[in-house]
Motif scaffolding. Sequence first.
Motif, mmCIF file in Angstrom:
data_model
loop_
_atom_site.group_PDB
_atom_site.id
_atom_site.type_symbol
_atom_site.label_atom_id
_atom_site.label_comp_id
_atom_site.label_asym_id
_atom_site.label_seq_id
_atom_site.Cartn_x
_atom_site.Cartn_y
_atom_site.Cartn_z
ATOM 1 N N ILE A 276 0.846 -1.196 0.000
ATOM 2 C CA ILE A 276 0.000 0.000 0.000
ATOM 3 C C ILE A 276 0.887 1.253 0.000
ATOM 4 C CG2 ILE A 276 -1.727 1.314 1.294
ATOM 5 C CD1 ILE A 276 -2.715 -1.391 2.409
ATOM 6 N N ALA A 277 1.823 1.306 0.951
ATOM 7 C CA ALA A 277 2.718 2.461 1.065
ATOM 8 C C ALA A 277 3.820 2.119 2.075
ATOM 9 C CB ALA A 277 1.925 3.689 1.540
ATOM 10 N N PRO A 278 4.963 2.815 1.985
ATOM 11 C CA PRO A 278 5.373 3.767 0.938
ATOM 12 C C PRO A 278 5.930 3.041 -0.279
ATOM 13 C CG PRO A 278 7.082 3.600 2.622
ATOM 14 C CD PRO A 278 5.962 2.696 3.072
ATOM 15 N N ASP A 279 5.612 3.536 -1.442
ATOM 16 C CA ASP A 279 6.107 2.947 -2.686
ATOM 17 C C ASP A 279 7.151 3.883 -3.266
ATOM 18 O OD1 ASP A 279 6.581 1.706 -5.046
ATOM 19 O OD2 ASP A 279 4.519 1.774 -5.803
ATOM 20 N N TRP A 280 8.421 3.552 -3.047
ATOM 21 C CA TRP A 280 9.509 4.429 -3.475
ATOM 22 C C TRP A 280 9.944 4.148 -4.911
ATOM 23 C CZ3 TRP A 280 12.554 3.047 1.577
ATOM 24 C CH2 TRP A 280 11.988 3.730 2.646
ATOM 25 N N GLY A 281 9.529 3.039 -5.470
ATOM 26 C CA GLY A 281 9.941 2.690 -6.820
ATOM 27 C C GLY A 281 11.420 2.379 -6.935
ATOM 28 N N LEU A 282 12.018 1.883 -5.839
ATOM 29 C CA LEU A 282 13.449 1.575 -5.821
ATOM 30 C C LEU A 282 13.662 0.118 -5.449
ATOM 31 C CD1 LEU A 282 14.707 4.658 -3.760
ATOM 32 C CD2 LEU A 282 15.130 4.268 -6.196
ATOM 33 N N LYS A 283 14.544 -0.555 -6.174
ATOM 34 C CA LYS A 283 14.957 -1.887 -5.769
ATOM 35 C C LYS A 283 15.970 -1.759 -4.643
ATOM 36 C CE LYS A 283 13.886 -4.264 -10.054
ATOM 37 N NZ LYS A 283 12.617 -4.762 -9.500
ATOM 38 N N ASN A 284 16.183 -2.861 -3.895
ATOM 39 C CA ASN A 284 17.068 -2.797 -2.733
ATOM 40 C C ASN A 284 18.462 -2.282 -3.090
ATOM 41 O OD1 ASN A 284 14.938 -3.807 -1.292
ATOM 42 N ND2 ASN A 284 15.914 -5.736 -0.726
ATOM 43 N N PHE A 285 19.032 -2.768 -4.211
ATOM 44 C CA PHE A 285 20.391 -2.351 -4.573
ATOM 45 C C PHE A 285 20.418 -0.869 -4.962
ATOM 46 C CE2 PHE A 285 18.752 -3.467 -8.755
ATOM 47 C CZ PHE A 285 19.346 -2.544 -9.608
ATOM 48 N N GLU A 286 19.326 -0.373 -5.538
ATOM 49 C CA GLU A 286 19.257 1.051 -5.888
ATOM 50 C C GLU A 286 19.193 1.910 -4.625
ATOM 51 O OE1 GLU A 286 16.874 0.900 -10.154
ATOM 52 O OE2 GLU A 286 15.719 0.732 -8.291
ATOM 53 N N PHE A 287 18.424 1.434 -3.646
ATOM 54 C CA PHE A 287 18.341 2.176 -2.387
ATOM 55 C C PHE A 287 19.703 2.186 -1.691
ATOM 56 C CE2 PHE A 287 17.633 2.823 2.085
ATOM 57 C CZ PHE A 287 16.697 3.847 2.103
ATOM 58 N N THR A 288 20.376 1.025 -1.664
ATOM 59 C CA THR A 288 21.690 0.945 -1.020
ATOM 60 C C THR A 288 22.679 1.883 -1.699
ATOM 61 O OG1 THR A 288 21.284 -1.339 -0.354
ATOM 62 C CG2 THR A 288 23.575 -0.611 -0.409
ATOM 63 N N ALA A 289 22.617 1.989 -3.013
ATOM 64 C CA ALA A 289 23.504 2.915 -3.737
ATOM 65 C C ALA A 289 23.256 4.359 -3.292
ATOM 66 C CB ALA A 289 23.295 2.771 -5.243
ATOM 67 N N LYS A 290 21.983 4.704 -3.080
ATOM 68 C CA LYS A 290 21.650 6.052 -2.616
ATOM 69 C C LYS A 290 22.173 6.286 -1.193
ATOM 70 C CE LYS A 290 17.533 7.122 -5.385
ATOM 71 N NZ LYS A 290 17.914 8.515 -5.735
ATOM 72 N N VAL A 291 22.067 5.266 -0.343
ATOM 73 C CA VAL A 291 22.598 5.373 1.019
ATOM 74 C C VAL A 291 24.106 5.605 0.973
ATOM 75 C CG1 VAL A 291 23.031 4.125 3.178
ATOM 76 C CG2 VAL A 291 20.774 4.006 2.112
ATOM 77 N N ASN A 292 24.801 4.806 0.159
ATOM 78 C CA ASN A 292 26.254 4.939 0.076
ATOM 79 C C ASN A 292 26.676 6.311 -0.438
ATOM 80 O OD1 ASN A 292 26.742 2.352 1.037
ATOM 81 N ND2 ASN A 292 26.690 1.422 -0.998
ATOM 82 N N LYS A 293 25.926 6.835 -1.403
ATOM 83 C CA LYS A 293 26.219 8.171 -1.943
ATOM 84 C C LYS A 293 26.049 9.226 -0.859
ATOM 85 C CE LYS A 293 24.850 11.240 -5.781
ATOM 86 N NZ LYS A 293 24.271 12.373 -5.047
#
Length: 311
Positions: A276-293
């Motif tokens: 239902i929510a939240p729908d970020w439209g990110l796969k786990n590896f994409e989210f991890t890349a954002k965290v690392n950045k």
Amino acid sequence: MKNTKPYKEFGDFLKDIFPYKVQKISINAGFTCPNRDGSKGWGGCTYCNNQTFSPEYCVQEKSVSEQLEEGIHFFSRKYPEMKYLAYFQAYTNTYGELKSLIKKYEEALAYPDVAGIIIGTRPDCMPDDLLNYFAKLSKQTFVMIEYGVESTSDKTLQRINRGHTYAESETAIRKTADKGIYTGVHLILGLPGESREEILNHATILSGLPVTTLKLHQLQLIRNTRMAKEYTEHPEFFHLYSADEYIELVIDFMERLKPSIIVERFVSQSPKELLIAPDWGLKNFEFTAKVNKRIAERGTWQGRLFTPLSQ
């Protein structure tokens, strides 16, 4: 020697243990939970729909060996030299008669190319005789016990119908680690009623325990759960984080976390048809890349603000 990475990664942990690549294969061994079958309560945790973490091959009607066969077939095409960890994931995988439990674990360990087991369970479902079995087994093969702690607040645990206290979590973690068994913890960030400071305090509290690995999950509202109904009736009780907000939260959390704890993941990913929510439209590896950045932008690292609890 200072860790050259900003946080302890699960992949590096596995590389230190195994001389080959390993992959987890999820198994649904047909278990239930004590807060589902009436021994402690009914209906399970308010957020839980087990469909959210079961791959297609992982269904209760198939035997442990059948699920391993299908899972290994999927991965071995790309990595023929890979070995596998049988991950007993769905529901409470230490909740049952001892002989029946051991039979399922040993069926998994006997399967070709299985190099160990990971057992997902609740902290109130680890009897001493079973823990002794795992302690003996861990001297022969890889064993990790993952406990669903979810929160260090008893108020929250009661609200989400966990059916156990944080004191039970602490006892189970200590007893398991004292046996020399790798000990993992699952924690949900953003449960209703918890402030940002309370969430960050979970890092401080867990850092006082002998935890090997930590899986962080963002709160997700899943269809056909009691929490989804609660959200419909009282959305004001919830704070659903945006992706950027949650990234800042997990980095702040990691800064307070003991440097030796392995951060296995930051988020979980539920099937789109159930979310239902939240729908970020990110796969786990994409989210991890954002965290690392963002970690690099902030110039921070795991344990930067870690302060041991006074004994």
